[in-house]
Design an enzyme around this catalytic site. Sequence first.
Site, mmCIF file in Angstrom:
data_model
loop_
_atom_site.group_PDB
_atom_site.id
_atom_site.type_symbol
_atom_site.label_atom_id
_atom_site.label_comp_id
_atom_site.label_asym_id
_atom_site.label_seq_id
_atom_site.Cartn_x
_atom_site.Cartn_y
_atom_site.Cartn_z
ATOM 1 N N VAL A 1 4.090 15.534 49.064
ATOM 2 C CA VAL A 1 4.725 14.707 48.037
ATOM 3 C C VAL A 1 3.628 14.295 47.061
ATOM 4 O O VAL A 1 2.621 13.711 47.460
ATOM 5 C CB VAL A 1 5.383 13.459 48.674
ATOM 6 C CG1 VAL A 1 5.874 12.505 47.615
ATOM 7 C CG2 VAL A 1 6.523 13.895 49.591
ATOM 8 N N ASP A 2 3.813 14.632 45.785
ATOM 9 C CA ASP A 2 2.761 14.342 44.809
ATOM 10 C C ASP A 2 3.072 13.098 43.975
ATOM 11 O O ASP A 2 4.091 12.436 44.175
ATOM 12 C CB ASP A 2 2.514 15.562 43.918
ATOM 13 C CG ASP A 2 3.726 15.953 43.075
ATOM 14 O OD1 ASP A 2 4.612 15.100 42.842
ATOM 15 O OD2 ASP A 2 3.778 17.112 42.636
ATOM 16 N N SER A 3 2.178 12.801 43.053
ATOM 17 C CA SER A 3 2.307 11.570 42.266
ATOM 18 C C SER A 3 3.574 11.564 41.407
ATOM 19 O O SER A 3 4.165 10.504 41.200
ATOM 20 C CB SER A 3 1.072 11.352 41.399
ATOM 21 O OG SER A 3 0.873 12.447 40.528
ATOM 22 N N ASP B 1 6.412 12.859 42.262
ATOM 23 C CA ASP B 1 7.480 12.490 43.196
ATOM 24 C C ASP B 1 7.496 10.984 43.420
ATOM 25 O O ASP B 1 8.558 10.370 43.505
ATOM 26 C CB ASP B 1 7.307 13.212 44.538
ATOM 27 C CG ASP B 1 7.499 14.715 44.446
ATOM 28 O OD1 ASP B 1 8.310 15.164 43.612
ATOM 29 O OD2 ASP B 1 6.838 15.433 45.217
ATOM 30 N N LEU B 2 6.316 10.383 43.502
ATOM 31 C CA LEU B 2 6.247 8.933 43.713
ATOM 32 C C LEU B 2 6.766 8.177 42.499
ATOM 33 O O LEU B 2 7.411 7.138 42.648
ATOM 34 C CB LEU B 2 4.818 8.512 44.052
ATOM 35 C CG LEU B 2 4.284 9.043 45.380
ATOM 36 C CD1 LEU B 2 2.850 8.577 45.602
ATOM 37 C CD2 LEU B 2 5.173 8.632 46.540
#
Length: 82
Positions: A39-41, A43-44
């Site tokens: 999960v990458d930035s 996605d956050l």
Amino acid sequence: MSTTVTKDQVEERVREALIEFGAEPDQINRDAEFEKLDVDSLDLVELAQIAEEEWGVQIKGEDMEGIKTVGQAVDLVAGKMS
């Protein structure tokens, strides 16, 4: 919002979002690190938008600094609602 949302409900919605982002369901737990879930930035950022849309919680970029696990994210959202 008059409905009280529990931490369990927040955790379930976060879990659903992570699955939508491509994380393996059996790998998601409170101690799971976003990096290991792939999960990458971005996605956050989307997760923060979900929190705002569903619960009216404003999460800024600096709020997300240091958030590395699913549990930390759930606690952050739940803490903003109380």
